[in-house]
Design an enzyme around this catalytic site. Structure first.
Site, PDB file in Angstrom:
ATOM      1  N   LYS A 129     -22.931  -6.245  12.954  1.00 49.42           N
ATOM      2  CA  LYS A 129     -22.643  -5.235  11.930  1.00 49.42           C
ATOM      3  C   LYS A 129     -23.782  -5.252  10.922  1.00 49.42           C
ATOM      4  O   LYS A 129     -24.482  -6.261  10.801  1.00 49.42           O
ATOM      5  CB  LYS A 129     -21.322  -5.572  11.227  1.00 49.42           C
ATOM      6  N   ASP A 169     -20.706   3.844  10.300  1.00 46.76           N
ATOM      7  CA  ASP A 169     -19.497   3.284   9.680  1.00 46.76           C
ATOM      8  C   ASP A 169     -19.387   4.041   8.360  1.00 46.76           C
ATOM      9  O   ASP A 169     -19.925   5.168   8.242  1.00 46.76           O
ATOM     10  CB  ASP A 169     -19.637   1.755   9.482  1.00 46.76           C
ATOM     11  N   THR A 213     -12.936   7.246  17.202  1.00 44.50           N
ATOM     12  CA  THR A 213     -12.172   6.206  16.502  1.00 44.50           C
ATOM     13  C   THR A 213     -10.808   6.757  16.075  1.00 44.50           C
ATOM     14  O   THR A 213      -9.767   6.129  16.296  1.00 44.50           O
ATOM     15  CB  THR A 213     -12.958   5.669  15.290  1.00 44.50           C
ATOM     16  N   ASN A 244     -14.731  10.204   8.620  1.00 45.59           N
ATOM     17  CA  ASN A 244     -14.783  10.393  10.069  1.00 45.59           C
ATOM     18  C   ASN A 244     -13.501   9.954  10.767  1.00 45.59           C
ATOM     19  O   ASN A 244     -12.913  10.717  11.547  1.00 45.59           O
ATOM     20  CB  ASN A 244     -15.994   9.628  10.623  1.00 45.59           C
TER      21      ASN A 244
HETATM   22  P1  NAP Z   1     -16.429   7.531   6.141  1.00 44.69           P
HETATM   23  O1  NAP Z   1     -16.609   8.697   7.041  1.00 44.69           O
HETATM   24  O2  NAP Z   1     -17.525   7.162   5.205  1.00 44.69           O
HETATM   25  O3  NAP Z   1     -15.067   7.753   5.339  1.00 44.69           O
HETATM   26  C1  NAP Z   1     -14.530   6.759   4.534  1.00 44.69           C
HETATM   27  C2  NAP Z   1     -13.338   7.328   3.795  1.00 44.69           C
HETATM   28  O4  NAP Z   1     -12.667   6.264   3.136  1.00 44.69           O
HETATM   29  C3  NAP Z   1     -13.728   8.332   2.718  1.00 44.69           C
HETATM   30  O5  NAP Z   1     -12.708   9.278   2.544  1.00 44.69           O
HETATM   31  C4  NAP Z   1     -13.871   7.428   1.493  1.00 44.69           C
HETATM   32  O6  NAP Z   1     -13.686   8.093   0.243  1.00 44.69           O
HETATM   33  C5  NAP Z   1     -12.738   6.455   1.724  1.00 44.69           C
HETATM   34  N1  NAP Z   1     -13.066   5.179   1.062  1.00 44.69           N
HETATM   35  C6  NAP Z   1     -14.135   4.384   1.305  1.00 44.69           C
HETATM   36  N2  NAP Z   1     -14.120   3.319   0.482  1.00 44.69           N
HETATM   37  C7  NAP Z   1     -13.020   3.463  -0.269  1.00 44.69           C
HETATM   38  C8  NAP Z   1     -12.443   2.700  -1.305  1.00 44.69           C
HETATM   39  N3  NAP Z   1     -13.015   1.558  -1.722  1.00 44.69           N
HETATM   40  N4  NAP Z   1     -11.272   3.145  -1.852  1.00 44.69           N
HETATM   41  C9  NAP Z   1     -10.694   4.290  -1.432  1.00 44.69           C
HETATM   42  N5  NAP Z   1     -11.204   5.063  -0.462  1.00 44.69           N
HETATM   43  C10 NAP Z   1     -12.337   4.651   0.104  1.00 44.69           C
HETATM   44  O7  NAP Z   1     -16.137   6.189   6.986  1.00 44.69           O
HETATM   45  P2  NAP Z   1     -15.385   6.040   8.376  1.00 44.69           P
HETATM   46  O8  NAP Z   1     -16.414   5.941   9.434  1.00 44.69           O
HETATM   47  O9  NAP Z   1     -14.305   7.060   8.491  1.00 44.69           O
HETATM   48  O10 NAP Z   1     -14.753   4.572   8.213  1.00 44.69           O
HETATM   49  C11 NAP Z   1     -13.445   4.347   7.665  1.00 44.69           C
HETATM   50  C12 NAP Z   1     -12.943   2.991   8.099  1.00 44.69           C
HETATM   51  O11 NAP Z   1     -12.862   2.943   9.529  1.00 44.69           O
HETATM   52  C13 NAP Z   1     -13.807   1.783   7.702  1.00 44.69           C
HETATM   53  O12 NAP Z   1     -12.985   0.664   7.482  1.00 44.69           O
HETATM   54  C14 NAP Z   1     -14.635   1.539   8.955  1.00 44.69           C
HETATM   55  O13 NAP Z   1     -15.124   0.210   9.030  1.00 44.69           O
HETATM   56  C15 NAP Z   1     -13.604   1.823  10.019  1.00 44.69           C
HETATM   57  N6  NAP Z   1     -14.131   2.143  11.355  1.00 44.69           N
HETATM   58  C16 NAP Z   1     -14.967   3.188  11.534  1.00 44.69           C
HETATM   59  C17 NAP Z   1     -15.421   3.471  12.807  1.00 44.69           C
HETATM   60  C18 NAP Z   1     -16.297   4.659  13.103  1.00 44.69           C
HETATM   61  O14 NAP Z   1     -16.547   4.913  14.286  1.00 44.69           O
HETATM   62  N7  NAP Z   1     -16.741   5.409  12.125  1.00 44.69           N
HETATM   63  C19 NAP Z   1     -15.037   2.656  13.893  1.00 44.69           C
HETATM   64  C20 NAP Z   1     -14.155   1.599  13.674  1.00 44.69           C
HETATM   65  C21 NAP Z   1     -13.702   1.363  12.397  1.00 44.69           C
HETATM   66  P3  NAP Z   1     -14.985   8.450  -0.654  1.00 44.69           P
HETATM   67  O15 NAP Z   1     -15.703   9.500   0.107  1.00 44.69           O
HETATM   68  O16 NAP Z   1     -14.414   8.909  -1.951  1.00 44.69           O
HETATM   69  O17 NAP Z   1     -15.765   7.168  -0.780  1.00 44.69           O
END
Ligand code: NAP
Length: 448
Positions: A129, A169, A213, A244
């Protein structure tokens, strides 16, 4: 946190000593060790050969300076990270996170989780990571591009299709992967598609990677419901986040007959009794890069709140898809009181250990992130397969492979939990199955 078996407690104490101040990493290690008592009792070779101690120590940790120039001509300095945690099963694989909260402890917790998650997919990928404390929010296109180029100017020497294959991520989506891949290609003079996943369809990407995801998490819930002779029909669902993972979880829930009644971002949450309008949400989040209150501004049936938590909204199924430790004991209690019977983690480690304990006591089906959100990395591995064979698969067959992988992970968690005397415990099943797969490979490869 629960008391560990003696041999495992010594290992955990060593992790605490060697990694001071890294609370999320400690939490992730404890959560896995807590499941391993029946394994080390049955198979002492795992502790005798120090395989668990070796698993807790990353193979390589890289920290680097990322200097770049902002639109005002000022020099900005961020910190970059890549933790190459374990390569027993294949090249290191795991996303990059760009968020101001990123530090080495966060990257290590995510990398550690990734080892077991990747093993559960059954595909040949190790765990890693990375990321940076850079905040893309409010930055111009030019600033994001210059940051990504500077980040890759150091990272490129550590990665490669047979070495380490990053993806997205939090804060890293298709736009950032594009700039990162562009800079890698320029520096190396190689069109090495398999070095990054999450690429656009016209330059080496895979069908369904963007959706994988979120879709995968919902397929996992579908299996949980099927095992109880239930379906999504008529179920109310709350999804946190609106990035995402959240967006494509919402899309698949609606396709399967459920209704998502609330979602959020870091500024607050919206409820919508008619169900979240996905076209509007995508326009605000994917196109305009706006804030969640804009959804309520534009839709009569919706309300925005910046007080309290999205987890106070009543639902049958909860899909946390924002960030770590977003559901604490108190919020878990509220979810249970409001009738929630399934929690599936789209995010990594969104529930605290105390919240997980509440779910177990209330017999809520709890699917941990390392199982429920593995669809993203699994489809990344499918993208690597397509890149290696210079091929592109069609949408239907790629999505069918994702669904098959998720069903397989679900069944493997349940079977392993049964085998080790904890029927219905998805968390124990995921930890034990992932652990055995990686550890057996580590034993075969010797002390390296
Ligand atoms: P993303 O597209 O950047 O979206 C993250 C979302 O979560 C946004 O709506 C963001 O709000 C919110 N967020 C982030 N930090 C926050 C906080 N401290 N408090 C409240 N809301 C928060 O990211 P993502 O890829 O969807 O990832 C979301 C989660 O899934 C993470 O835990 C990541 O590790 C996990 N994940 C992702 C993938 C993947 O393929 N992308 C795969 C496995 C797991 P703001 O825009 O206001 O910050």
């Amino acid at each position: 946190m629960p008391e560990l078996h003696e041999k495992l407690r010594d290992i955990y104490d060593e992790v605490l000593d060697r990694n001071p101040g890294e609370s999320e990493f400690h939490q992730a290690v404890h959560e896995v060790l807590d499941s391993l008592e029946p394994v080390v009792t049955k198979h002492p070779e795992y502790t005798d050969s120090a395989v668990i101690r070796r698993l807790c120590e990353p193979e390589r940790q890289i920290i680097f300076r990322v200097p770049w120039v902002d639109d005002d001509g000022d020099v900005q300095i961020n910190r970059g990270f890549r933790v190459e945690f374990n390569s027993a099963l294949g090249p290191y694989k795991g996303g990059l996170r760009f968020h101001p909260s990123v530090n080495i402890g966060i990257v290590k917790f995510l990398g550690f989780e990734q080892i077991f998650k990747n093993a559960l997919t059954g595909l040949p990928i190790g765990g890693g990571k990375g990321g940076s404390d850079f905040d893309p929010k409010g930055r111009s296109e030019g600033e994001v591009m210059r940051f990504c180029q500077s980040f890759m100017t150091e990272l490129y020497r550590h990665i490669g299709e047979y070495t380490d294959v990053p993806a997205g991520d939090i804060g890293v989506g298709g736009r950032e992967i594009g700039y990162l891949f562009g800079q890698y290609k320029r520096i190396t003079n190689r069109y090495e598609s398999g070095v990054l996943t999450g690429k656009g369809m016209s330059w080496g990407g895979s069908q369904v990677r963007t959706e994988a995801t979120g879709y995968g998490t919902v397929y996992f819930v579908e299996e949980i419901l099927r095992s109880r002779d239930e379906s999504f029909d008529g179920k109310n669902v709350v999804v946190s986040g609106s990035g995402n993972v959240a967006i494509y979880a919402i899309e698949k829930v609606h396709e399967l007959g459920g209704t998502v009644v609330a979602c959020s971002d870091s500024s607050g949450f919206v409820t919508d009794e008619k169900g979240i309008d996905l076209d509007l949400l995508k326009q605000i989040k994917e196109v305009d890069r706006g804030r969640i209150h804009e959804y309520a501004d534009k839709r009569d049936s919706a309300e925005f709140s910046d007080k309290g938590s999205v987890w106070e909204v009543a639902c049958d199924i909860a899909i946390p898809a924002a960030t770590q430790n977003e559901i604490d004991e108190d919020l878990a209690t509220k979810l249970i009181k409001n009738g929630c019977t399934v929690v599936a983690e789209g995010a990594n480690m969104p529930a605290t250990p105390e919240a997980v304990k509440q779910f177990a006591e209330a017999e809520v089906a709890y699917a941990p992130g390392k199982a429920a959100n593995a669809g993203g990395v699994a489809t990344s591995a499918l993208e690597m397969q397509q890149n290696a064979s210079r091929d592109t698969w069609d949408l239907e067959s790629t999505e069918e492979r994702l669904a098959t992988i998720m069903r397989g992970i679900h069944d493997r968690c349940l079977q392993t939990a049964d085998e080790y005397g904890q029927p219905g415990n998805y968390a124990a099943g995921a930890n034990i199955a992932g652990f055995i797969q990686v550890s057996d490979a580590m034993l075969a490869l010797g002390v390296i």
